[in-house]
Motif scaffolding. Structure first.
Motif, PDB file in Angstrom:
ATOM      1  N   GLU A 122       0.881  -0.908  -0.267  1.00  0.00           N
ATOM      2  CA  GLU A 122       0.406   0.000   0.751  1.00  0.00           C
ATOM      3  C   GLU A 122       0.839   1.302  -0.150  1.00  0.00           C
ATOM      4  O   GLU A 122       0.738   2.349  -0.797  1.00  0.00           O
ATOM      5  N   MET A 123       2.262   1.239   0.730  1.00  0.00           N
ATOM      6  CA  MET A 123       2.744   2.282   0.961  1.00  0.00           C
ATOM      7  C   MET A 123       3.156   2.510  -0.624  1.00  0.00           C
ATOM      8  O   MET A 123       3.431   3.824  -1.224  1.00  0.00           O
ATOM      9  N   GLY A 124       3.677   1.407  -1.368  1.00  0.00           N
ATOM     10  CA  GLY A 124       4.002   1.899  -2.741  1.00  0.00           C
ATOM     11  C   GLY A 124       2.978   2.333  -3.818  1.00  0.00           C
ATOM     12  O   GLY A 124       3.498   3.490  -4.411  1.00  0.00           O
ATOM     13  N   LEU A 125       1.430   2.381  -3.119  1.00  0.00           N
ATOM     14  CA  LEU A 125       0.805   3.355  -4.819  1.00  0.00           C
ATOM     15  C   LEU A 125       0.820   4.042  -3.758  1.00  0.00           C
ATOM     16  O   LEU A 125      -0.032   4.835  -4.798  1.00  0.00           O
ATOM     17  N   VAL A 126       0.855   4.345  -2.694  1.00  0.00           N
ATOM     18  CA  VAL A 126       0.404   6.057  -2.871  1.00  0.00           C
ATOM     19  C   VAL A 126       1.608   7.278  -2.775  1.00  0.00           C
ATOM     20  O   VAL A 126       1.256   7.310  -3.380  1.00  0.00           O
ATOM     21  N   ALA A 127       2.460   5.856  -2.978  1.00  0.00           N
ATOM     22  CA  ALA A 127       3.954   6.597  -3.635  1.00  0.00           C
ATOM     23  C   ALA A 127       3.764   7.359  -4.757  1.00  0.00           C
ATOM     24  O   ALA A 127       4.420   8.184  -5.346  1.00  0.00           O
ATOM     25  N   ILE A 128       3.588   6.299  -5.991  1.00  0.00           N
ATOM     26  CA  ILE A 128       3.085   6.168  -7.052  1.00  0.00           C
ATOM     27  C   ILE A 128       2.135   7.500  -7.619  1.00  0.00           C
ATOM     28  O   ILE A 128       2.035   8.425  -8.603  1.00  0.00           O
ATOM     29  N   THR A 129       0.628   6.811  -6.961  1.00  0.00           N
ATOM     30  CA  THR A 129      -0.222   8.298  -6.915  1.00  0.00           C
ATOM     31  C   THR A 129       0.480   9.242  -6.756  1.00  0.00           C
ATOM     32  O   THR A 129       0.272  10.594  -7.581  1.00  0.00           O
ATOM     33  N   LEU A 130       1.199   9.627  -5.655  1.00  0.00           N
ATOM     34  CA  LEU A 130       1.357  11.098  -5.683  1.00  0.00           C
ATOM     35  C   LEU A 130       2.146  11.820  -6.727  1.00  0.00           C
ATOM     36  O   LEU A 130       2.716  12.921  -7.140  1.00  0.00           O
ATOM     37  N   SER A 131       3.927  10.364  -6.968  1.00  0.00           N
ATOM     38  CA  SER A 131       4.197  10.883  -8.732  1.00  0.00           C
ATOM     39  C   SER A 131       3.367  10.760  -9.687  1.00  0.00           C
ATOM     40  O   SER A 131       3.725  11.975 -10.246  1.00  0.00           O
ATOM     41  N   LEU A 134       1.571  15.108  -8.460  1.00  0.00           N
ATOM     42  CA  LEU A 134       2.174  16.500  -8.053  1.00  0.00           C
ATOM     43  C   LEU A 134       2.881  16.557  -9.048  1.00  0.00           C
ATOM     44  O   LEU A 134       3.700  15.819 -10.359  1.00  0.00           O
ATOM     45  N   PRO A 135       2.649  18.253  -9.970  1.00  0.00           N
ATOM     46  CA  PRO A 135       4.021  18.274 -11.079  1.00  0.00           C
ATOM     47  C   PRO A 135       5.352  18.275 -10.930  1.00  0.00           C
ATOM     48  O   PRO A 135       6.003  17.916 -11.771  1.00  0.00           O
ATOM     49  N   GLY A 136       5.789  18.423  -9.839  1.00  0.00           N
ATOM     50  CA  GLY A 136       7.433  18.408 -10.069  1.00  0.00           C
ATOM     51  C   GLY A 136       7.791  17.528 -10.079  1.00  0.00           C
ATOM     52  O   GLY A 136       9.205  17.031 -10.021  1.00  0.00           O
ATOM     53  N   PHE A 231      -4.318   6.082 -10.769  1.00  0.00           N
ATOM     54  CA  PHE A 231      -3.637   5.653  -9.611  1.00  0.00           C
ATOM     55  C   PHE A 231      -4.167   4.804  -7.917  1.00  0.00           C
ATOM     56  O   PHE A 231      -3.984   4.333  -7.465  1.00  0.00           O
ATOM     57  N   GLY A 232      -5.025   6.341  -7.955  1.00  0.00           N
ATOM     58  CA  GLY A 232      -5.255   6.349  -6.843  1.00  0.00           C
ATOM     59  C   GLY A 232      -6.668   4.874  -6.399  1.00  0.00           C
ATOM     60  O   GLY A 232      -6.620   4.468  -4.997  1.00  0.00           O
ATOM     61  N   ILE A 233      -6.909   5.115  -7.074  1.00  0.00           N
ATOM     62  CA  ILE A 233      -8.655   3.960  -6.791  1.00  0.00           C
ATOM     63  C   ILE A 233      -7.480   2.601  -6.591  1.00  0.00           C
ATOM     64  O   ILE A 233      -8.124   1.681  -5.576  1.00  0.00           O
ATOM     65  N   PRO A 234      -6.196   1.993  -7.562  1.00  0.00           N
ATOM     66  CA  PRO A 234      -5.776   0.859  -6.813  1.00  0.00           C
ATOM     67  C   PRO A 234      -5.166   1.154  -5.356  1.00  0.00           C
ATOM     68  O   PRO A 234      -5.805  -0.417  -4.841  1.00  0.00           O
ATOM     69  N   ALA A 235      -4.782   2.029  -4.577  1.00  0.00           N
ATOM     70  CA  ALA A 235      -4.375   2.079  -3.410  1.00  0.00           C
ATOM     71  C   ALA A 235      -5.694   2.091  -2.728  1.00  0.00           C
ATOM     72  O   ALA A 235      -5.511   1.459  -1.439  1.00  0.00           O
TER      73      ALA A 235
END
Length: 626
Positions: A122-131, A134-136, A231-235
């Protein structure tokens, strides 16, 4: 007559709170009154376990199925680099399955390993969702796909961390879920002649439904709404997975870990080496046995001595001065027959297991390349609706789902008439059919690529990588369907073989071997693609970075087809000489009618009662799968 039985629900013992039976003899017969008993395990646990795995598979399929598009379209990665990145991390996630299996079998148990792995995933899914949000954390868009600015080190770092966390988390889930679910039911009754349903077929069916949902819903959202929500839905699905699994905790059978399987295997090798000059007795009954010592790792019966790899029998040879009383011996010098046979079982399985490596090598990059092919083709399903390229996998999943149903309901009864095997065909024969069908799928892929480039040449579109070639994307469907049929035979048969033929105390580790084969196949696949890309020249490169129209992808497909043919020949030879493991099952004498093992009961107490009984109530039975 009145007697009372109390059985503890400790990890790996008979799972009843209390049972009280009062027999009253009124001179005409016996009447039995049973208190309501609470029994752990059984079919009632399957909804919680399958809900966990369905949500997990939904999350993994939804986040990874279209990831090649995210890397090439959003992070501006070259095709070969993106494909290798996904394959490498896919291999890593499969390799970590061995670590998760060893943790589960050694000390943590399967329940806590699955729970911990799910949280890390779950932590990995949250990280790629943030990627994605976030535009940066993304480079500037590059709609032309020419002279694109690639992702920076920080942006790639976030991506790699998310993929690494996902890989570590899946290492705790993958090897344990199948074995944990199988722990809840008596697998001796769940297979072959007495089975009402095939657990492994149902497992793959449920996973296929979850993947199908992800490929249709999540991939559409990623391509048409946005990557953040995609990516948020799989998380969110993964959160539901953890909750569903933990919620069913009071109902589960939680077998006690039997200690590190690698330590036991090493002890046998070391003991055999130390006694390399010892003479093995001709009568195998003179070899060392200790059922009390092996009780935790031989719940359903001890392994019978076999004549293969007789050098290892030296480990169980009792030499002068070694104790054979009830106290535990030095296991680095003296091993039991059961522990020796555990090592023999693993050695026998390895050649069959290894055949799966080159199969994965051949197909490791096909998904990525096929999506890139589909992006250049006409994806219109109707005048207004386009099918997302990554969603083409639904045809393979649908074929697999239909194939599993037809296999169990039609193929098995017909095959049974010819083979006399209650399962229709053995798992080894099932795997062989899958190998052959997969070769046909790869050959079909090469012909479709030839057709696609021919149409592009006729319309002068070879030099435009963003052009839509006037050829329907549904030309790719036959190869997906063939891969789906191969999955019905190969993957299910492979998993069933590893679970059934492995020692019971090593089943998480054995299932991990399934994923290790995938890991090694992915790494070798990356090596093959890298070498092909490097040594096929820059002008007519088989696998170009940007313009697939100028590549020679069909040559690559022919190469991997040849690899699969060689692999099939190797597999047939290994399967021909394979010997199934024999198992000594505990069969209680039920003359009095009071000691029948009920359906679904796990006979831990039965085995403990039989330990040390010289005259035995023990019957040697060939493994049911044979």
């Amino acid at each position: 007559m009145e007697f009372e039985k109390n059985k503890k629900a400790d990890d790996g013992e008979l799972h009843e709170d209390q049972e009280k039976i009062i027999d009253q003899d009124d001179g005409k017969g016996k009447q039995k009154k049973k208190k309501k008993k609470k029994q752990l395990g059984g079919i009632k646990t399957m909804p919680f376990i399958f809900a966990n795995e369905i949500c997990d598979r939904f999350a993994s399929a939804g986040s990874h199925a279209n990831l090649i598009s995210y890397l090439t379209q959003e992070l501006n990665m070259p095709l070969v680099q993106a494909s290798n990145t996904l394959t490498n991390f896919g291999g890593t996630s499969s390799f970590t399955s061995l670590i998760g299996a060893l943790i589960a079998d050694s000390f943590a148990g399967r329940f806590w390993t699955i729970t911990g792995g799910s949280i890390i995933y779950e932590m990995g899914l949250v990280a790629i969702t943030l990627s994605a949000v976030l535009p940066g954390l993304r480079p500037p868009p590059c709609p032309t796909q020419k002279n694109c600015r690639e992702a920076s080190g920080l942006q790639l770092g976030v991506l790699y961390i998310s993929l690494l966390l996902s890989s570590l988390g899946s290492g705790g889930i993958r090897p344990c879920v199948v074995a944990f679910a199988a722990d809840q039911i008596d697998m001796r009754k769940a297979t072959v002649a007495n089975r009402k349903w095939n657990f492994f077929n149902w497992y793959y069916f449920c996973m296929g439904m979850a993947t199908l949902t992800a490929l249709t819903v999540v991939v559409y959202i990623q391509d048409n709404v946005g990557w953040g929500l995609g990516f948020g839905i799989p998380a969110i699905g993964m959160v539901m997975s953890v909750l569903a699994f933990v919620f069913g905790s009071p109902l589960y059978v939680k077998l006690k870990p039997g200690g590190s399987p690698l330590t036991r295997l090493t002890q046998v090798i070391v003991a055999a080496f130390k006694k390399r000059k010892a003479i093995v007795p001709e009568d195998p009954r003179l070899l060392y046995r200790n059922k009390e010592l092996d009780s935790v790792i031989s719940v359903h019966g001890t392994l019978v001595h076999t004549n293969q790899f007789k050098w290892l029998d030296k480990a169980a040879t009792v030499t002068e001065g070694e104790t054979t009383n009830s106290s535990p011996p030095n296991l680095w010098r003296l091993a039991t027959v059961h522990r020796v046979e555990e090592l023999k079982s693993i050695i026998r399985m390895l050649p069959i297991w290894a055949a799966g490596i080159l199969l994965v090598t051949a197909s490791s990059h096909q998904h990525s390349f096929t999506i890139q092919q589909a992006r250049t083709m006409n994806t219109h399903l109707t005048h207004s609706f386009k099918i997302p390229p990554a969603s083409l996998s639904i045809f393979g999943i649908l074929t697999m789902l239909i194939g599993l149903a037809l296999y169990e309901r039609i193929f098995v009864p017909i095959a049974r008439r010819f083979t006399g095997n209650p399962a229709g065909i053995s798992c080894l024969q099932r795997m062989g059919v899958g190998f052959a069908i997969n070769i046909l799928a790869t050959i079909a892929s090469s012909f479709v690529e030839i057709k696609r480039k021919k149409v592009a040449a006729n319309h002068h579109l070879l030099d435009d990588p963003k052009a839509i070639i006037p050829i329907s994307v549904f030309w790719l469907v036959p190869q997906y369907c063939l891969h789906g049929v191969a999955e019905v035979f190969m993957s299910v048969g492979h998993l069933e073989f590893l679970y059934d033929q492995s020692p019971e105390s090593m089943r998480s580790t054995a299932v991990a071997l399934y994923w290790i084969a995938i890991s090694m196949g992915n790494y070798i696949g990356t090596l093959v693609v890298t070498l092909v890309h490097k040594y096929t020249g820059s002008k007519n490169n088989w696998l170009p970075d940007r313009n697939l129209n100028r590549g020679r992808l069909e040559y690559y497909y022919w190469l991997v087809s040849g690899i699969q043919v060689i692999n099939l020949v190797y597999y047939v030879i290994c399967a021909w000489f394979y010997t199934y493991k024999p198992l000594e099952e505990v069969c209680e004498d039920d003359k009095d009618g009071d000691k029948k093992i009920e359906d679904g009961e796990i006979p831990y107490k039965r085995l403990n009662d039989a330990i040390g009984n010289e005259h035995g109530d023990i019957e040697l039975v060939r493994n049911a799968t044979v």
